[in-house]
Design an enzyme around this catalytic site. Sequence first.
Site, PDB file in Angstrom:
ATOM      1  N   ASN A   1       0.865  -1.181   0.000  1.00 25.41           N
ATOM      2  CA  ASN A   1       0.000   0.000   0.000  1.00 25.41           C
ATOM      3  C   ASN A   1       0.900   1.229   0.000  1.00 25.41           C
ATOM      4  O   ASN A   1       1.487   1.570   1.029  1.00 25.41           O
ATOM      5  CB  ASN A   1      -0.891  -0.046   1.255  1.00 25.41           C
ATOM      6  CG  ASN A   1      -1.713   1.213   1.430  1.00 25.41           C
ATOM      7  OD1 ASN A   1      -1.790   2.049   0.530  1.00 25.41           O
ATOM      8  ND2 ASN A   1      -2.337   1.349   2.594  1.00 25.41           N
TER       9      ASN A   1
ATOM     10  N   LYS B   1       0.053   4.213  -0.257  1.00 26.77           N
ATOM     11  CA  LYS B   1      -0.619   5.386   0.323  1.00 26.77           C
ATOM     12  C   LYS B   1      -0.428   6.607  -0.596  1.00 26.77           C
ATOM     13  O   LYS B   1      -0.366   6.428  -1.804  1.00 26.77           O
ATOM     14  CB  LYS B   1      -0.122   5.639   1.750  1.00 26.77           C
ATOM     15  CG  LYS B   1      -0.214   4.359   2.604  1.00 26.77           C
ATOM     16  CD  LYS B   1      -0.046   4.599   4.060  1.00 26.77           C
ATOM     17  CE  LYS B   1      -0.140   3.265   4.796  1.00 26.77           C
ATOM     18  NZ  LYS B   1      -0.103   3.416   6.249  1.00 26.77           N
TER      19      LYS B   1
ATOM     20  N   HIS C   1      -9.524   1.139   4.986  1.00 23.39           N
ATOM     21  CA  HIS C   1      -8.249   1.334   5.690  1.00 23.39           C
ATOM     22  C   HIS C   1      -8.475   2.310   6.853  1.00 23.39           C
ATOM     23  O   HIS C   1      -9.256   3.256   6.738  1.00 23.39           O
ATOM     24  CB  HIS C   1      -7.209   1.887   4.717  1.00 23.39           C
ATOM     25  CG  HIS C   1      -5.837   1.895   5.300  1.00 23.39           C
ATOM     26  ND1 HIS C   1      -5.434   2.852   6.198  1.00 23.39           N
ATOM     27  CD2 HIS C   1      -4.800   1.044   5.161  1.00 23.39           C
ATOM     28  CE1 HIS C   1      -4.187   2.586   6.571  1.00 23.39           C
ATOM     29  NE2 HIS C   1      -3.779   1.501   5.958  1.00 23.39           N
TER      30      HIS C   1
ATOM     31  N   GLU D   1      -6.856   4.717   7.920  1.00 23.87           N
ATOM     32  CA  GLU D   1      -6.636   6.132   7.601  1.00 23.87           C
ATOM     33  C   GLU D   1      -7.861   6.725   6.906  1.00 23.87           C
ATOM     34  O   GLU D   1      -8.173   7.898   7.078  1.00 23.87           O
ATOM     35  CB  GLU D   1      -5.370   6.285   6.739  1.00 23.87           C
ATOM     36  CG  GLU D   1      -4.122   6.053   7.584  1.00 23.87           C
ATOM     37  CD  GLU D   1      -2.919   5.517   6.833  1.00 23.87           C
ATOM     38  OE1 GLU D   1      -2.932   5.509   5.594  1.00 23.87           O
ATOM     39  OE2 GLU D   1      -1.963   5.074   7.511  1.00 23.87           O
TER      40      GLU D   1
ATOM     41  N   GLU E   1      -5.368  -4.985  10.884  1.00 22.09           N
ATOM     42  CA  GLU E   1      -4.367  -3.944  11.077  1.00 22.09           C
ATOM     43  C   GLU E   1      -4.699  -3.168  12.342  1.00 22.09           C
ATOM     44  O   GLU E   1      -5.506  -2.230  12.306  1.00 22.09           O
ATOM     45  CB  GLU E   1      -4.379  -2.970   9.891  1.00 22.09           C
ATOM     46  CG  GLU E   1      -4.043  -3.602   8.560  1.00 22.09           C
ATOM     47  CD  GLU E   1      -3.479  -2.566   7.600  1.00 22.09           C
ATOM     48  OE1 GLU E   1      -2.339  -2.764   7.161  1.00 22.09           O
ATOM     49  OE2 GLU E   1      -4.145  -1.561   7.326  1.00 22.09           O
TER      50      GLU E   1
ATOM     51  N   GLY F   1       2.362   2.379  10.923  1.00 23.15           N
ATOM     52  CA  GLY F   1       3.330   3.460  10.769  1.00 23.15           C
ATOM     53  C   GLY F   1       4.024   3.855  12.058  1.00 23.15           C
ATOM     54  O   GLY F   1       4.695   4.876  12.116  1.00 23.15           O
TER      55      GLY F   1
ATOM     56  N   SER G   1       3.233  -1.890  10.468  1.00 21.55           N
ATOM     57  CA  SER G   1       4.689  -1.903  10.680  1.00 21.55           C
ATOM     58  C   SER G   1       5.340  -3.235  10.326  1.00 21.55           C
ATOM     59  O   SER G   1       6.291  -3.666  10.987  1.00 21.55           O
ATOM     60  CB  SER G   1       5.024  -1.508  12.126  1.00 21.55           C
ATOM     61  OG  SER G   1       4.601  -0.173  12.385  1.00 21.55           O
TER      62      SER G   1
HETATM   63  P1  PGA Z   1       2.715   0.428   7.702  1.00 20.47           P
HETATM   64  O1  PGA Z   1       1.250   0.587   7.079  1.00 20.47           O
HETATM   65  O2  PGA Z   1       3.276  -0.874   7.157  1.00 20.47           O
HETATM   66  O3  PGA Z   1       3.468   1.632   7.221  1.00 20.47           O
HETATM   67  O4  PGA Z   1       2.555   0.386   9.179  1.00 20.47           O
HETATM   68  C1  PGA Z   1       0.420  -0.523   6.940  1.00 20.47           C
HETATM   69  C2  PGA Z   1      -0.899  -0.096   6.364  1.00 20.47           C
HETATM   70  O5  PGA Z   1      -1.334   1.017   6.662  1.00 20.47           O
HETATM   71  O6  PGA Z   1      -1.522  -0.838   5.589  1.00 20.47           O
END
Ligand code: PGA
Length: 252
Positions: free
Chosen positions: A9, A11, A95, A97, A167, A173, A213
């Site tokens: 992803n 983003k 997601h 976010e 997640e 992140g 992460s």
């Molecule tokens: P990250 O993001 O690996 O940077 O923690 C994972 C995600 O948001 O799918």
Amino acid sequence: MRTPLVAGNWKMNMTRAPGLRLVEEMGRALAAVRGVEVAVCPPATLLEAVGRALEGTPFLLGAQTMHWEPHGAYTGEISGPMLVDLGCRLVILGHSERRLYFGETDEAVGRKAQAACAHRLIPIICVGERLDERETGKTDAIISVQVRASLRRLEGTAGGSLVIAYEPVWAIGTGQTATGEEANRIAGLIRGLVGALAGPSAADGARILYGGSVRPDNIREFVQQPEIDGALVGGASLDAQAFATIVRAAAR
Ligand code: PGA
């Protein structure tokens, strides 16, 4: 046996030149890999260019969100048929976010999942608890509400191609991760919910990913768990070598 899936992803990162370099380097690093499906989910502006670069490779193109309506007066939105037109095979939905910054509700995620399946896009449905929910012992209840809402509108037939990513919001992140055992327990809970809602063969076929992460040095802890079928990778998917290492570790 479920084939593991690793989805990157990106983003809101990458413009055309570095994005295409990343795909090319990833392709070289993974040329010989077998026993795992790989998806790349660039921002919408790069779907067409990355889709072209992926032609003739086994890697799948995915989008990061979509609207549930096929067309209409929804300024700024992108629909399922538009994604299919660009060669997308998957779409990330719900997601955290999108839930946090753009007010995406469980109800919206359910509509989007229904629309994705109707257009033969594989939904990668994201679920996960926030830190305050975890600390007050609400994790299982939150996951259950999110999974039920996401699957509510799906026909039983969609089950086999379902992908659900666990997640934990506090792990995205942040460099913090769930332990392999915790993630496996939640993945099992999710599989149980899929079974109760869509039947045993849907539960068997659904791929449940861990995300939050994920890095080359921790991927094994997750993919060695019996209920976990791969990973949704954010930050580390922007580095071709790191992403390739994660993919290789997930292959069965
Ligand atoms: P990250 O993001 O690996 O940077 O923690 C994972 C995600 O948001 O799918």
